[in-house]
Design an enzyme around this catalytic site. Structure first.
Site, PDB file in Angstrom:
ATOM      1  N   CYS A   1      -6.242   3.789   5.068  1.00 39.49           N
ATOM      2  CA  CYS A   1      -7.995   4.031   5.058  1.00 39.49           C
ATOM      3  C   CYS A   1      -8.116   4.374   6.182  1.00 39.49           C
ATOM      4  CB  CYS A   1      -8.031   3.152   4.699  1.00 39.49           C
ATOM      5  SG  CYS A   1      -9.826   2.788   4.227  1.00 39.49           S
TER       6      CYS A   1
ATOM      7  N   HIS B   1      -6.065   2.507  -0.411  1.00 41.70           N
ATOM      8  CA  HIS B   1      -5.048   1.122  -0.283  1.00 41.70           C
ATOM      9  C   HIS B   1      -3.670   0.979  -1.470  1.00 41.70           C
ATOM     10  CE1 HIS B   1      -7.728  -0.486   3.305  1.00 41.70           C
ATOM     11  NE2 HIS B   1      -8.532   0.372   1.927  1.00 41.70           N
TER      12      HIS B   1
ATOM     13  N   GLU C   1      -0.955  -0.794  -0.566  1.00 43.82           N
ATOM     14  CA  GLU C   1      -0.764  -2.046  -1.081  1.00 43.82           C
ATOM     15  C   GLU C   1      -0.752  -2.802  -1.677  1.00 43.82           C
ATOM     16  OE1 GLU C   1      -4.158  -2.750   2.282  1.00 43.82           O
ATOM     17  OE2 GLU C   1      -2.670  -0.588   1.419  1.00 43.82           O
TER      18      GLU C   1
END
Length: 567
Positions: free
Chosen positions: A408, A535, A537
């Site tokens: 990001c 993102h 994750e």
């Protein structure tokens, strides 16, 4: 009823409350209870109640509340929902996170429409009814990819018993326990058993007071989960049993363990599942717990000897919970590569020239940590603090061929750095940091709101199309033409500068369906230099690491090329 009865079967609930102090690990306890019940063949869903007035976690500072976890549907929620998704391998919705703000907002909207037919709107029954209805409707939504409602819903009540904010929820849950019946409701109270003085005596009084307060509010614990640094002694359990009216067999001890993957095993070893199955009358459906793969995962991590140093260059390094999902994704990737992660937390501002003048010691330590790491990661964030330090970190990674992953903001940082260093665009910046920049290589999204912060970003799961099948990103995603990852941003690469940036060697290998919103960048001349607007994750799971985090660790440990050759 038989399992096939579906929606006709009464939903069963496990409520997890906390006492004495906050931060005891209710979220991990609730997640672990879910894992144990799932290992017994039961389908599990979960709900997190946050008694704060915010409608969601979106506008909260990471310093205040830890990271904001983003769901597929764009919900910005508490980080505990990330624990539930990772532990239970489910996909939750924004409605699985209940806040005081959401409840009051729904009740006030009904009041304005006249739905209460002129009645005086009160906390009881209107707020408590709204809470009960919300829980009962959300609990039936399948989150595991299967049809029909789950067997059991694990509810975590945030905060501690006695907090003024949680009182309406306590009352609603008391009413829910009464309406569904005792064999459909199990209350587990997480409490602290501290050790005081040189004698090392385990004190039960805090837990006694906490349980007494809970009972005064109409809820009686069926199990106690006692948090302690060391295993609690048998005489401590007996004392807790006498004063808290909980059988000794139902007093669980969650003492400190090397990593949280051991918590489900700890609960299984203390027969927590048997106590819950007995309370909820699950005998006809539950099997013996099968935690073989979970045990292997926990033991594999314990036996790892080699470590890999990862430089995490961010804004919120003072509170590691600010990057909880990033840390977990690194852990999943490292374990898959047979390495133990060693995260070097570097405050981005410590890398800046100003720091060399004002705090030379911190500056020296930050650069030493950066240069001593095998890879560099710049995670997401908002605001301009620390940005010059992140740019320096990205430049160091690019020039010295150090594996780099920018997430990001981290991707935008790499675009700014290359614009300045290679294209020579002096003053190139993001409109977020300098609205008057002569070269806005990162711009405010056209559809964004400049007046409202909450839920106005590009949020949730969005499709990214991979433009180049030969790029590293495509190979790590196993040749897929597109990927669905979660987003949370309001700034993006300015399409007017894409051509210039590509002439400087930066390759935009992923975009949205329009082809103008850039999602993935790579430096083909670099061993591993990847920036993504999304993102990754948030979708990483134990045993199923995120592709891009896996790529970073493979590159850092010299295993990337052999891995890509095998794909």
């Amino acid at each position: 009823m038989e399992r096939g009865a579906g929606a006709e079967r009464q939903m069963k609930y496990v409520l997890v409350t906390g006492g004495v102090v906050s931060g005891l690990g209710k979220g991990v306890t609730a997640s672990s209870i879910g894992v144990v019940l799932k290992s017994c063949g039961l389908r599990v869903t979960s709900i997190k109640i946050d008694p704060y007035l915010n409608t969601d976690a979106g506008t909260m500072s990471p310093f205040e509340h830890g990271e904001v976890f983003v769901l597929d549907d764009g919900g910005e929620v508490d980080l505990d929902l990330g624990n539930y998704e990772r532990f239970l391998d489910v996909t939750l919705t924004r409605d699985n996170n209940i806040t005081t703000g959401k409840i009051y907002q729904s009740v006030l909207e009904k009041e304005r429409k006249g739905d209460y037919l002129g009645k005086t709107v009160q906390v009881v029954p209107h707020i408590t009814d709204a809470i009960k209805n919300w829980i009962e409707s959300v609990a039936t939504i399948p989150v595991d990819g299967k049809d029909g409602a789950a067997d059991v819903c694990v509810i975590e009540l945030g905060g501690t018993v006695g907090d003024i904010e949680s009182m309406p929820f306590i009352e609603a849950l008391r009413q829910l326990s009464f309406s569904v019946g005792k064999e459909n409701f199990c209350l587990i109270h997480v409490s602290l058993v501290p050790v005081l003085g040189v004698v090392g005596e385990q004190k039960t009084k805090p837990t006694q007071h906490s349980v007494r307060e809970l009972r005064a509010l109409g809820l009686t614990p069926d199990l106690l989960a006692c948090r302690s640094s060391q295993p609690i002694q048998e005489n401590t359990k007996v004392k807790l049993s006498q004063f808290c009216h909980v059988p000794v067999a139902n007093i669980l001890n969650i003492h400190d363990v090397p990593n949280i993957w051991h918590i489900p095993l700890l609960l299984r070893n203390q027969n927590a599942h048997e106590a819950i199955i007995k309370q909820l009358n699950f005998y006809s459906m539950a099997t013996s717990p099968d935690l073989k793969s979970w045990t292997e995962m926990a033991e594999t991590y314990e036996n790892l000897n080699s470590t890999v140093k990862i430089a995490m260059v961010g804004k919120y390094t003072g509170l590691t919970d600010s990057y909880l999902s990033v840390v977990k994704a690194l852990l999943h990737a490292c374990v898959a590569c047979s390495f133990r992660p060693s995260v070097e937390w570097i405050a981005a501002s410590d890398l800046e020239d100003e720091s060399a003048r004002v705090t030379p010691e911190a500056y020296e330590m930050a650069w030493k940590a950066l240069k001593g790491s095998s890879c560099i990661l710049v995670p997401g964030g908002f605001g301009d603090r620390g940005v010059p330090g992140m740019i320096l970190a990205a430049k160091y990674a690019r020039e010295n061929k150090i594996p780099y992953l920018g997430i990001c903001l981290g991707m935008q940082i790499s675009v700014i750095e290359i614009s300045r260093s290679i294209l020579g665009l002096e003053g190139a910046n993001s409109e977020e940091f300098d609205p008057q920049t002569p070269h806005p290589v990162v711009m405010f999204m056209p559809e964004g709101s400049r007046t409202h912060m909450g839920s106005t970003m590009r949020l949730g799961s969005r499709r990214t199309f991979i433009r180049s099948p030969d790029c590293i990103t495509s190979k790590l995603y196993k040749g897929s033409a597109y990927v669905d990852e979660r987003h949370r941003h309001r700034y993006e690469v300015n399409p007017d500068y894409v051509g210039k940036l590509e002439s400087a060697g930066l390759e935009f290998v992923g975009s949205d369906e329009s082809g103008t919103r850039m999602e993935v960048v790579e430096l083909p001349s670099h061993p591993y230099y990847v920036g993504v607007q999304f993102h990754p994750e948030f979708k990483s799971r134990p045993g199923k690491p995120s592709a891009l985090f896996l790529g970073l660790i493979l590159a850092a440990t010299g295993q990337l090329q052999p891995h890509l050759n095998r794909i």
